[in-house]
Write an enzyme that holds these catalytic residues in place. Structure first.
Site, PDB file in Angstrom:
ATOM      1  N   SER A  63      -6.350   2.800   1.305  1.00 27.71           N
ATOM      2  CA  SER A  63      -6.211   4.148   1.847  1.00 27.71           C
ATOM      3  C   SER A  63      -7.336   5.066   1.406  1.00 27.71           C
ATOM      4  O   SER A  63      -7.966   4.856   0.375  1.00 27.71           O
ATOM      5  CB  SER A  63      -4.887   4.774   1.417  1.00 27.71           C
ATOM      6  OG  SER A  63      -3.824   3.953   1.777  1.00 27.71           O
TER       7      SER A  63
HETATM    8  N1  SAH Z   1      -2.049   0.261  -1.454  1.00 27.95           N
HETATM    9  C1  SAH Z   1      -3.073  -0.673  -1.033  1.00 27.95           C
HETATM   10  C2  SAH Z   1      -3.265  -0.724   0.443  1.00 27.95           C
HETATM   11  C3  SAH Z   1      -2.148  -1.261   1.148  1.00 27.95           C
HETATM   12  S1  SAH Z   1      -2.395  -1.866   2.773  1.00 27.95           S
HETATM   13  C4  SAH Z   1      -4.408  -0.370  -1.690  1.00 27.95           C
HETATM   14  O1  SAH Z   1      -4.511   0.621  -2.410  1.00 27.95           O
HETATM   15  O2  SAH Z   1      -5.310  -1.156  -1.490  1.00 27.95           O
HETATM   16  C5  SAH Z   1      -0.708  -2.406   2.968  1.00 27.95           C
HETATM   17  C6  SAH Z   1      -0.363  -3.656   2.221  1.00 27.95           C
HETATM   18  O3  SAH Z   1       1.021  -3.913   2.428  1.00 27.95           O
HETATM   19  C7  SAH Z   1      -1.122  -4.880   2.699  1.00 27.95           C
HETATM   20  O4  SAH Z   1      -1.742  -5.520   1.633  1.00 27.95           O
HETATM   21  C8  SAH Z   1      -0.010  -5.750   3.315  1.00 27.95           C
HETATM   22  O5  SAH Z   1      -0.248  -7.134   3.170  1.00 27.95           O
HETATM   23  C9  SAH Z   1       1.211  -5.299   2.540  1.00 27.95           C
HETATM   24  N2  SAH Z   1       2.501  -5.538   3.196  1.00 27.95           N
HETATM   25  C10 SAH Z   1       2.820  -5.361   4.507  1.00 27.95           C
HETATM   26  N3  SAH Z   1       4.107  -5.649   4.717  1.00 27.95           N
HETATM   27  C11 SAH Z   1       4.639  -6.020   3.510  1.00 27.95           C
HETATM   28  C12 SAH Z   1       5.933  -6.438   3.081  1.00 27.95           C
HETATM   29  N4  SAH Z   1       6.972  -6.531   3.916  1.00 27.95           N
HETATM   30  N5  SAH Z   1       6.103  -6.731   1.757  1.00 27.95           N
HETATM   31  C13 SAH Z   1       5.086  -6.638   0.888  1.00 27.95           C
HETATM   32  N6  SAH Z   1       3.834  -6.245   1.241  1.00 27.95           N
HETATM   33  C14 SAH Z   1       3.612  -5.944   2.533  1.00 27.95           C
END
Ligand code: SAH
Length: 208
Positions: A63
């Site tokens: 983000s």
């Molecule tokens: N907070 C992160 C960015 C997140 S992007 C940072 O600072 O880099 C969103 C993330 O959520 C991705 O890595 C994706 O794989 C994960 N994600 C999506 N659905 C999910 C689920 N049901 N359970 C766990 N992780 C999930």
């Protein structure tokens, strides 16, 4: 010539974090201490301190710095909390949380991302982070309840398990909405009731 990441980081904090209204000193300190450029891919490293989200591996995104700060500030952490994070991704938001709270439990569904984040965060000296591979929609029953829950992927609704695993007095922050438009929502659990507030429009990858 080598890029002066320290200088870029200091500028980002003044301009995009403090300059856009973030006041929580824990959040500001965390931004100063954590090298964001370690968390982005080599090719995008020079953009690590720009006011923008960046691609990470497996089609996910890290983000925009302001959004990370804004969501963390919305959790009102004081340094002692037990926090659940859904969507470890690069681990950058995890690191910010780990600086602002007591213990962080982070869940990621893509094993390679979780492994890399764990390796990096461990190398940076973090000892208060617990890593879990799995579906974050289920929360983490074994370690519940949590003082704060942060979801960094969007869905139409807040998963019930996450609301149930919130302590009385606890806060949950999550982007809620469809693929095109989402609202950042904060839920506070107070005497068994859930009080919802809207914190503005955002755009996040989907919770799968
Ligand atoms: N907070 C992160 C960015 C997140 S992007 C940072 O600072 O880099 C969103 C993330 O959520 C991705 O890595 C994706 O794989 C994960 N994600 C999506 N659905 C999910 C689920 N049901 N359970 C766990 N992780 C999930």
């Amino acid at each position: 010539m080598a890029i002066d990441y320290e200088k870029k980081r200091a500028h980002m904090i003044q301009h995009d974090i403090i300059g856009r209204g973030i006041e929580d000193h824990r959040v500001i300190e965390a931004f100063a201490q954590i090298p964001r450029h370690y968390f982005v891919d080599e090719a995008a490293r020079h953009l690590a301190y720009e006011d923008t989200p960046l691609r990470i591996r497996y089609d996910q995104t890290i983000s925009q710095p302001f959004i990370v700060a804004y969501m963390t500030e919305a959790l009102a952490l004081t340094g002692t909390e037990k926090v659940l994070e859904i969507g470890t991704g690069s681990g950058y938001q995890t690191a910010i949380l780990a600086r602002c709270a007591g213990e962080v439990y982070t869940i990621e569904r893509i094993e390679a991302l979780l492994d890399e984040a764990k390796e990096l965060l461990t190398s940076l000296g973090f000892e208060n982070i617990h890593y879990h591979l799995g579906d974050g929609k289920m929360g983490l029953e074994a370690s519940a309840p949590f003082d704060a829950v942060l979801v960094t992927a969007s869905a139409d609704d807040i998963p019930d398990a996450l609301l149930e695993q919130l302590k009385d007095g606890g806060r949950l922050v999550m982007p809620v909405g469809d693929d095109a438009a989402q609202e950042l929502v904060r839920v506070k659990r107070t005497d068994g009731a859930y009080i919802q507030e809207h914190l503005g429009g955002v755009r996040f990858v989907r919770l799968l």
